[in-house]
Design a protein around this motif. Structure first.
Motif, PDB file in Angstrom:
ATOM      1  N   LEU A  81       7.676  36.114  13.506  1.00  0.00           N
ATOM      2  CA  LEU A  81       7.700  37.511  13.078  1.00  0.00           C
ATOM      3  C   LEU A  81       8.394  38.381  14.117  1.00  0.00           C
ATOM      4  N   ALA A  82       8.044  38.178  15.379  1.00  0.00           N
ATOM      5  CA  ALA A  82       8.678  38.949  16.454  1.00  0.00           C
ATOM      6  C   ALA A  82      10.178  38.678  16.507  1.00  0.00           C
ATOM      7  N   GLU A  83      10.565  37.408  16.439  1.00  0.00           N
ATOM      8  CA  GLU A  83      11.987  37.057  16.546  1.00  0.00           C
ATOM      9  C   GLU A  83      12.774  37.587  15.353  1.00  0.00           C
ATOM     10  N   LEU A  84      12.176  37.574  14.164  1.00  0.00           N
ATOM     11  CA  LEU A  84      12.849  38.105  12.985  1.00  0.00           C
ATOM     12  C   LEU A  84      13.218  39.570  13.187  1.00  0.00           C
ATOM     13  N   LEU A 113      10.285  44.640  23.238  1.00  0.00           N
ATOM     14  CA  LEU A 113       9.238  44.154  22.354  1.00  0.00           C
ATOM     15  C   LEU A 113       7.930  44.194  23.125  1.00  0.00           C
ATOM     16  N   ARG A 114       6.968  44.927  22.595  1.00  0.00           N
ATOM     17  CA  ARG A 114       5.651  44.977  23.222  1.00  0.00           C
ATOM     18  C   ARG A 114       4.664  44.174  22.383  1.00  0.00           C
ATOM     19  N   ILE A 115       3.924  43.317  23.056  1.00  0.00           N
ATOM     20  CA  ILE A 115       2.880  42.536  22.415  1.00  0.00           C
ATOM     21  C   ILE A 115       1.546  43.153  22.834  1.00  0.00           C
ATOM     22  N   LEU A 116       0.725  43.498  21.834  1.00  0.00           N
ATOM     23  CA  LEU A 116      -0.516  44.218  22.107  1.00  0.00           C
ATOM     24  C   LEU A 116      -1.731  43.395  21.667  1.00  0.00           C
ATOM     25  N   PRO A 117      -2.300  42.582  22.559  1.00  0.00           N
ATOM     26  CA  PRO A 117      -3.542  41.894  22.204  1.00  0.00           C
ATOM     27  C   PRO A 117      -4.662  42.914  22.030  1.00  0.00           C
ATOM     28  N   ALA A 118      -5.433  42.741  20.967  1.00  0.00           N
ATOM     29  CA  ALA A 118      -6.387  43.770  20.565  1.00  0.00           C
ATOM     30  C   ALA A 118      -7.815  43.247  20.562  1.00  0.00           C
ATOM     31  N   ARG A 119      -8.727  44.201  20.476  1.00  0.00           N
ATOM     32  CA  ARG A 119     -10.109  43.924  20.063  1.00  0.00           C
ATOM     33  C   ARG A 119     -10.266  44.573  18.684  1.00  0.00           C
ATOM     34  N   PRO A 120      -9.802  43.918  17.631  1.00  0.00           N
ATOM     35  CA  PRO A 120      -9.731  44.572  16.319  1.00  0.00           C
ATOM     36  C   PRO A 120     -11.104  44.824  15.717  1.00  0.00           C
ATOM     37  N   TRP A 121     -11.246  45.983  15.095  1.00  0.00           N
ATOM     38  CA  TRP A 121     -12.544  46.359  14.521  1.00  0.00           C
ATOM     39  C   TRP A 121     -12.830  45.636  13.219  1.00  0.00           C
ATOM     40  N   GLN A 122     -11.786  45.146  12.536  1.00  0.00           N
ATOM     41  CA  GLN A 122     -11.990  44.533  11.220  1.00  0.00           C
ATOM     42  C   GLN A 122     -12.349  43.052  11.289  1.00  0.00           C
ATOM     43  N   LYS A 123     -12.319  42.459  12.473  1.00  0.00           N
ATOM     44  CA  LYS A 123     -12.580  41.034  12.586  1.00  0.00           C
ATOM     45  C   LYS A 123     -13.868  40.799  13.370  1.00  0.00           C
ATOM     46  N   GLY A 124     -14.393  39.582  13.242  1.00  0.00           N
ATOM     47  CA  GLY A 124     -15.588  39.217  13.978  1.00  0.00           C
ATOM     48  C   GLY A 124     -15.274  38.944  15.441  1.00  0.00           C
ATOM     49  N   ALA A 184       3.675  31.718  25.187  1.00  0.00           N
ATOM     50  CA  ALA A 184       4.377  31.698  23.897  1.00  0.00           C
ATOM     51  C   ALA A 184       5.692  32.465  23.944  1.00  0.00           C
ATOM     52  N   PHE A 185       5.743  33.527  24.751  1.00  0.00           N
ATOM     53  CA  PHE A 185       6.938  34.374  24.766  1.00  0.00           C
ATOM     54  C   PHE A 185       7.762  34.219  26.049  1.00  0.00           C
ATOM     55  N   ALA A 186       7.434  33.236  26.861  1.00  0.00           N
ATOM     56  CA  ALA A 186       8.192  33.004  28.090  1.00  0.00           C
ATOM     57  C   ALA A 186       9.617  32.566  27.764  1.00  0.00           C
ATOM     58  N   GLY A 187      10.569  33.073  28.534  1.00  0.00           N
ATOM     59  CA  GLY A 187      11.949  32.617  28.420  1.00  0.00           C
ATOM     60  C   GLY A 187      12.717  33.126  27.227  1.00  0.00           C
ATOM     61  N   LYS A 188      12.182  34.110  26.509  1.00  0.00           N
ATOM     62  CA  LYS A 188      12.908  34.656  25.361  1.00  0.00           C
ATOM     63  C   LYS A 188      14.102  35.483  25.847  1.00  0.00           C
ATOM     64  N   PRO A 189      15.194  35.492  25.072  1.00  0.00           N
ATOM     65  CA  PRO A 189      16.392  36.232  25.491  1.00  0.00           C
ATOM     66  C   PRO A 189      16.317  37.717  25.152  1.00  0.00           C
ATOM     67  N   PHE A 190      15.137  38.292  25.198  1.00  0.00           N
ATOM     68  CA  PHE A 190      14.951  39.726  24.977  1.00  0.00           C
ATOM     69  C   PHE A 190      13.740  40.149  25.798  1.00  0.00           C
TER      70      PHE A 190
END
Length: 219
Positions: free
Chosen positions: A22-25, A35-46, A62-68
């Motif tokens: 999804l990010a690469e697309l 590109l910012r990746i935001l790990p969350a504490r989502p309210w809708q999940k357990g 997972a995102f190491a070495g990406k060309p962006f």
């Protein structure tokens, strides 16, 4: 020239190949400056199964070495409470200024329940949306809640228009054919005698190594 920042939020428990695809697309479509990746504490999940430290470490792998340019943005974790996307976008808008193009990325499954998010209409005053199809979840307006379909109908735009507009536009991408969920991965890791084989196609190899080395998702 307008700066463009693409945002990918989620619980990432664990991060998987669908998140990366999804990010690469949208990096390909929008050519964002960041590109910012935001790990969350989502309210809708357990309750999350991996610790904050483990989720961050897996994202780094997972995102190491990406060309962006990729930034793991920890503001939602550091806030220490369940997260609402609208609050995060308010903070990012204050940080980046009124002219920046902010594009919040999501899958079609999230779009189909957008009207359950807190202050969801305000999202369009703070950011653009980049939405990708995924198997089983249609982007057609007749497959969306009526209020969401109505909101989107006047906002659809090309990637170039989204990249150069601060907020209020929606870019739909129908070309993402990856169907992976974190639940599917956790189930595979718990149930299989050869969990690595089952999960190997769903997470990048470095993340699978980390999961196995740290004994994650076994119970």
């Amino acid at each position: 020239m307008t700066i463009c920042v693409a945002l990918l939020g989620g619980s990432f428990d664990p991060v998987h190949v669908g998140h990366v695809a999804l990010a690469e697309l949208f990096v390909h479509l929008l050519h964002p400056d960041q590109l910012r990746i935001l790990p969350a504490r989502p309210w809708q999940k357990g309750a999350l199964q991996a610790s904050d430290a483990d989720r961050i470490a897996m994202l780094d792998l997972a995102f190491a070495g990406k060309p962006f340019q990729v930034i793991i943005d920890l503001q939602e974790i550091e806030r220490g409470t369940p997260t609402y996307t609208v609050d995060t976008l308010r903070g990012l808008r204050a940080e980046l200024g009124e002219e920046a193009s902010i594009v919040f990325l999501m899958g079609a499954d999230q779009l189909q329940k957008l009207d359950t998010w807190r202050d969801w209409r305000e999202l369009f005053t703070l950011a653009n949306l980049g939405v990708a199809a995924r198997p089983g979840y249609a982007l057609a307006s007749d497959q969306l809640p009526e209020a969401v379909a109505k909101e989107l109908s006047a906002r659809l735009a090309t990637p170039d228009a989204v990249r150069n507009t601060p907020h209020g536009k929606v870019c739909l991408a129908h070309t993402l054919a990856v169907d992976v969920s974190a639940t599917q991965i956790r189930d595979a890791l718990r149930s299989s005698l050869d969990a690595g084989a089952d999960a190997g196609a769903l997470v990048v190899p470095q993340v699978l190594d980390y999961i196995q080395q740290h004994n994650l998702y076994k119970t």
